[in-house]
Design a protein around this motif. Structure first.
Motif, PDB file in Angstrom:
ATOM      1  N   TRP A   1     -52.713 147.400 -53.960  1.00 14.85           N
ATOM      2  CA  TRP A   1     -52.118 148.011 -52.774  1.00 14.85           C
ATOM      3  C   TRP A   1     -51.134 149.103 -53.181  1.00 14.85           C
ATOM      4  O   TRP A   1     -50.594 149.103 -54.284  1.00 14.85           O
ATOM      5  N   VAL A   2     -50.915 150.034 -52.254  1.00 15.50           N
ATOM      6  CA  VAL A   2     -49.990 151.144 -52.469  1.00 15.50           C
ATOM      7  C   VAL A   2     -48.920 151.120 -51.391  1.00 15.50           C
ATOM      8  O   VAL A   2     -49.209 150.943 -50.204  1.00 15.50           O
ATOM      9  N   LEU A   3     -47.672 151.297 -51.823  1.00 17.23           N
ATOM     10  CA  LEU A   3     -46.538 151.457 -50.910  1.00 17.23           C
ATOM     11  C   LEU A   3     -46.008 152.871 -51.099  1.00 17.23           C
ATOM     12  O   LEU A   3     -45.546 153.221 -52.186  1.00 17.23           O
ATOM     13  N   SER A   4     -46.078 153.692 -50.051  1.00 16.54           N
ATOM     14  CA  SER A   4     -45.582 155.066 -50.161  1.00 16.54           C
ATOM     15  C   SER A   4     -45.412 155.668 -48.775  1.00 16.54           C
ATOM     16  O   SER A   4     -45.660 155.031 -47.754  1.00 16.54           O
ATOM     17  N   TYR A   5     -44.988 156.951 -48.769  1.00 14.15           N
ATOM     18  CA  TYR A   5     -44.795 157.705 -47.530  1.00 14.15           C
ATOM     19  C   TYR A   5     -46.113 158.176 -46.924  1.00 14.15           C
ATOM     20  O   TYR A   5     -46.131 158.676 -45.789  1.00 14.15           O
ATOM     21  N   ARG A   6     -47.195 158.061 -47.645  1.00 13.11           N
ATOM     22  CA  ARG A   6     -48.490 158.506 -47.122  1.00 13.11           C
ATOM     23  C   ARG A   6     -48.924 157.605 -45.970  1.00 13.11           C
ATOM     24  O   ARG A   6     -48.867 156.373 -46.063  1.00 13.11           O
ATOM     25  N   ARG A   7     -49.386 158.229 -44.898  1.00  9.96           N
ATOM     26  CA  ARG A   7     -49.795 157.440 -43.728  1.00  9.96           C
ATOM     27  C   ARG A   7     -50.992 156.548 -44.006  1.00  9.96           C
ATOM     28  O   ARG A   7     -51.190 155.542 -43.319  1.00  9.96           O
ATOM     29  N   ASP A   8     -51.812 156.901 -45.000  1.00 12.91           N
ATOM     30  CA  ASP A   8     -52.971 156.080 -45.324  1.00 12.91           C
ATOM     31  C   ASP A   8     -52.655 155.059 -46.419  1.00 12.91           C
ATOM     32  O   ASP A   8     -53.569 154.456 -46.980  1.00 12.91           O
ATOM     33  N   SER A   9     -51.377 154.834 -46.712  1.00  7.69           N
ATOM     34  CA  SER A   9     -50.993 153.801 -47.669  1.00  7.69           C
ATOM     35  C   SER A   9     -51.239 152.419 -47.079  1.00  7.69           C
ATOM     36  O   SER A   9     -51.237 152.238 -45.857  1.00  7.69           O
ATOM     37  N   ASP A  10     -51.410 151.445 -47.950  1.00  8.94           N
ATOM     38  CA  ASP A  10     -51.541 150.067 -47.485  1.00  8.94           C
ATOM     39  C   ASP A  10     -50.247 149.596 -46.836  1.00  8.94           C
ATOM     40  O   ASP A  10     -50.266 148.915 -45.814  1.00  8.94           O
ATOM     41  N   ILE A  11     -49.131 149.946 -47.449  1.00  7.65           N
ATOM     42  CA  ILE A  11     -47.811 149.674 -46.859  1.00  7.65           C
ATOM     43  C   ILE A  11     -47.149 151.028 -46.652  1.00  7.65           C
ATOM     44  O   ILE A  11     -46.658 151.663 -47.593  1.00  7.65           O
ATOM     45  N   PHE A  12     -47.190 151.503 -45.418  1.00  3.20           N
ATOM     46  CA  PHE A  12     -46.688 152.829 -45.070  1.00  3.20           C
ATOM     47  C   PHE A  12     -45.191 152.739 -44.782  1.00  3.20           C
ATOM     48  O   PHE A  12     -44.763 152.019 -43.877  1.00  3.20           O
ATOM     49  N   VAL A  13     -44.391 153.466 -45.554  1.00  4.60           N
ATOM     50  CA  VAL A  13     -42.940 153.454 -45.378  1.00  4.60           C
ATOM     51  C   VAL A  13     -42.440 154.903 -45.353  1.00  4.60           C
ATOM     52  O   VAL A  13     -42.169 155.496 -46.402  1.00  4.60           O
ATOM     53  N   PRO A  14     -42.324 155.493 -44.193  1.00  5.08           N
ATOM     54  CA  PRO A  14     -41.843 156.881 -44.110  1.00  5.08           C
ATOM     55  C   PRO A  14     -40.361 156.969 -44.433  1.00  5.08           C
ATOM     56  O   PRO A  14     -39.647 155.959 -44.480  1.00  5.08           O
ATOM     57  N   TYR A  15     -39.890 158.188 -44.634  1.00  7.57           N
ATOM     58  CA  TYR A  15     -38.458 158.408 -44.843  1.00  7.57           C
ATOM     59  C   TYR A  15     -37.681 158.250 -43.536  1.00  7.57           C
ATOM     60  O   TYR A  15     -36.471 158.027 -43.561  1.00  7.57           O
ATOM     61  N   GLY A  16     -38.361 158.403 -42.435  1.00 10.33           N
ATOM     62  CA  GLY A  16     -37.704 158.261 -41.143  1.00 10.33           C
ATOM     63  C   GLY A  16     -38.720 158.286 -40.029  1.00 10.33           C
ATOM     64  O   GLY A  16     -39.915 158.513 -40.244  1.00 10.33           O
ATOM     65  N   ARG A  17     -38.252 158.025 -38.821  1.00  9.96           N
ATOM     66  CA  ARG A  17     -39.104 158.111 -37.640  1.00  9.96           C
ATOM     67  C   ARG A  17     -38.226 158.202 -36.402  1.00  9.96           C
ATOM     68  O   ARG A  17     -37.002 157.963 -36.462  1.00  9.96           O
ATOM     69  N   LEU A  18     -38.839 158.556 -35.281  1.00 10.73           N
ATOM     70  CA  LEU A  18     -38.139 158.585 -34.004  1.00 10.73           C
ATOM     71  C   LEU A  18     -38.445 157.304 -33.244  1.00 10.73           C
ATOM     72  O   LEU A  18     -39.590 156.866 -33.187  1.00 10.73           O
ATOM     73  N   GLU A  19     -37.399 156.736 -32.654  1.00  8.62           N
ATOM     74  CA  GLU A  19     -37.540 155.513 -31.876  1.00  8.62           C
ATOM     75  C   GLU A  19     -36.956 155.727 -30.488  1.00  8.62           C
ATOM     76  O   GLU A  19     -36.111 156.611 -30.289  1.00  8.62           O
ATOM     77  N   PRO A  20     -37.371 154.915 -29.505  1.00 14.67           N
ATOM     78  CA  PRO A  20     -36.796 155.051 -28.157  1.00 14.67           C
ATOM     79  C   PRO A  20     -35.279 154.880 -28.173  1.00 14.67           C
ATOM     80  O   PRO A  20     -34.745 154.013 -28.864  1.00 14.67           O
ATOM     81  N   ARG A  21     -34.628 155.723 -27.430  1.00 11.66           N
ATOM     82  CA  ARG A  21     -33.166 155.688 -27.371  1.00 11.66           C
ATOM     83  C   ARG A  21     -32.705 154.772 -26.245  1.00 11.66           C
ATOM     84  O   ARG A  21     -33.286 154.767 -25.159  1.00 11.66           O
ATOM     85  N   GLU A  22     -31.670 154.021 -26.511  1.00 13.08           N
ATOM     86  CA  GLU A  22     -31.031 153.206 -25.483  1.00 13.08           C
ATOM     87  C   GLU A  22     -29.721 153.870 -25.091  1.00 13.08           C
ATOM     88  O   GLU A  22     -28.841 154.060 -25.920  1.00 13.08           O
ATOM     89  N   GLY A  23     -29.601 154.238 -23.826  1.00 16.66           N
ATOM     90  CA  GLY A  23     -28.398 154.903 -23.365  1.00 16.66           C
ATOM     91  C   GLY A  23     -28.488 156.409 -23.511  1.00 16.66           C
ATOM     92  O   GLY A  23     -29.448 156.949 -24.063  1.00 16.66           O
ATOM     93  N   PRO A  24     -27.473 157.115 -23.046  1.00 16.73           N
ATOM     94  CA  PRO A  24     -27.491 158.585 -23.097  1.00 16.73           C
ATOM     95  C   PRO A  24     -27.331 159.110 -24.517  1.00 16.73           C
ATOM     96  O   PRO A  24     -26.718 158.479 -25.373  1.00 16.73           O
ATOM     97  N   ALA A  25     -27.903 160.281 -24.739  1.00 13.15           N
ATOM     98  CA  ALA A  25     -27.815 160.905 -26.061  1.00 13.15           C
ATOM     99  C   ALA A  25     -26.440 161.542 -26.245  1.00 13.15           C
ATOM    100  O   ALA A  25     -25.866 162.084 -25.295  1.00 13.15           O
ATOM    101  N   PRO A  26     -25.904 161.506 -27.443  1.00  4.62           N
ATOM    102  CA  PRO A  26     -24.629 162.213 -27.683  1.00  4.62           C
ATOM    103  C   PRO A  26     -24.854 163.716 -27.596  1.00  4.62           C
ATOM    104  O   PRO A  26     -25.959 164.203 -27.827  1.00  4.62           O
ATOM    105  N   PRO A  27     -23.834 164.464 -27.274  1.00  7.10           N
ATOM    106  CA  PRO A  27     -24.001 165.927 -27.192  1.00  7.10           C
ATOM    107  C   PRO A  27     -24.275 166.520 -28.562  1.00  7.10           C
ATOM    108  O   PRO A  27     -23.887 165.963 -29.599  1.00  7.10           O
ATOM    109  N   LEU A  28     -24.938 167.653 -28.557  1.00  8.77           N
ATOM    110  CA  LEU A  28     -25.163 168.361 -29.810  1.00  8.77           C
ATOM    111  C   LEU A  28     -23.818 168.793 -30.396  1.00  8.77           C
ATOM    112  O   LEU A  28     -22.908 169.200 -29.663  1.00  8.77           O
TER     113      LEU A  28
END
Length: 367
Positions: A164-191
């Motif tokens: 098995w391979v663990l890496s940032y590649r989406r076709d890895s067996d264990i896919f582990v990106p450096y980051g991702r976007l998730e649903p936000r709870e509550g209002p966003a902070p201002p820029l």
């Protein structure tokens, strides 16, 4: 009901009515105690069978409690980039939302571990050697790396070793990106407030790199402040995000361009800081697999560095803010802890092929 009513008012017997049929009253009266006992016994036997049948249905329903899941042991042969691994208490993976998973660096567990992980940097520098002679038959071995193919060497020696391979590649067996976007709870902070144009943090600065060549072409037309060891202007860990937050743009230039190779330069240095990333890396489609298409500026969308600079310099506030519309519903989640990455193996473990072997790991990773 045992008795229902016709429109004529005469009683009608229900499905259990045979026990109350007047013609069978002799079962209960006038024929002696023995016969009555036999009848009652027959009735009790029927009731007992019905009760047992109902209990069997309850015991065999799909909602019954599953058997306890065994805890998986993941052995990390050498912790990435250090000889002093972190403490790994029994609840390490539970804190990352992964149950029944134990991480360990105790090499005496080799014979019993459910999977063994080898980080490539230590294999590449030959600080670590594979225990091939002691490998238990059928034990899955995991090759782990978050580096790009340009900085990954020695893969030819690893033919037919890893399952098995663990890496940032989406076709890895264990896919582990450096980051991702998730649903936000509550209002966003201002820029964050902006008073500067563009920033770039870089440590390895080599003229042969495409990112350095692009910077050289961009700098005459756009003010870019460069930080990092390459310019002897390093930023401390806690200084980087507040510094970049003051800039409109951040140059998220990867050190090499490869499939799915999108690192903290994009996720942390730009998106988490609140600066608009100007990206140099894999094609636009790779970025759009992770974030909305209007969350970044891709250098490949422009015919020249001068054209790119003109687009950035000419952007008004309304146009700029549209690049951050995603912040109203999404937030940045960073993945930088190797403990969380290794715990992800347990989450994928039941779904991974047991008979898979990477006969040409180099060919796969450099594709």
């Amino acid at each position: 009901m045992l008795v229902s009513v016709w429109s004529s008012g005469k009683p009608r017997l229900g499905r259990w009515g045979r026990w109350w049929n007047p013609r069978r009253q002799h079962l209960f009266a006038g024929h002696g105690p023995a016969r009555r006992l036999r009848a009652l016994g027959s009735l009790a036997g029927t009731a007992l069978l019905a009760a047992l049948w109902l209990l069997w249905l309850l015991w065999s329903t799909p909602g019954e409690a599953p058997a306890p899941q065994p805890t998986l042991t993941i052995l990390i042969w050498h912790w990435p980039f250090t000889n002093r691994p972190p403490e790994l208490p029994s609840n390490t993976c539970t804190s990352y939302g992964v149950a029944h998973c134990r991480l360990s660096t105790n090499r005496s567990l080799l014979a019993t571990a459910d999977a063994v992980v080898f980080h490539h940097r230590e294999l590449q520098t030959r600080r670590v050697h594979l225990p091939l002679a002691e490998r238990p038959r059928g034990q899955p071995w995991v090759w782990a790396s978050m580096e790009s193919p340009s900085h990954t060497h020695g893969l030819s020696r690893l033919r037919g070793v890893f399952n098995w391979v663990l890496s940032y590649r989406r076709d890895s067996d264990i896919f582990v990106p450096y980051g991702r976007l998730e649903p936000r709870e509550g209002p966003a902070p201002p820029l964050p407030a902006k008073d500067r144009v563009a920033a770039w943090v870089v440590s390895n600065f080599h003229e042969r790199q495409r990112r350095v060549q692009l910077y050289r072409q961009l700098a005459p037309h756009l003010r870019v402040d460069v930080f990092g060891r390459a310019t002897r202007r390093p930023l401390c860990t806690n200084c980087l995000l507040p510094t970049v937050a003051r800039y409109l743009f951040y140059l998220s230039f990867e050190n090499s361009q490869h499939r799915d190779y999108i690192t903290e330069k994009f996720w942390r240095n730009a998106l988490a800081a609140g600066a608009l990333p100007v990206v140099l890396g894999p094609p636009r489609a790779s970025y759009e697999a992770f974030v909305p298409p209007d969350a970044f500026v891709h250098v490949d969308d422009f015919g020249s560095a001068r054209e790119l600079a003109a687009f950035l310099a000419g952007m008004n506030e309304s146009c700029y803010r549209r690049f951050f519309a995603w912040r109203d519903r999404l937030r940045v989640r960073l993945f930088s802890d190797w403990r969380e990455r290794f715990c992800a193996i347990c989450g994928r473990y039941p779904h991974l092929p047991r008979d898979q072997v990477y006969q040409d790991l180099k060919g796969w990773f450099q594709a």
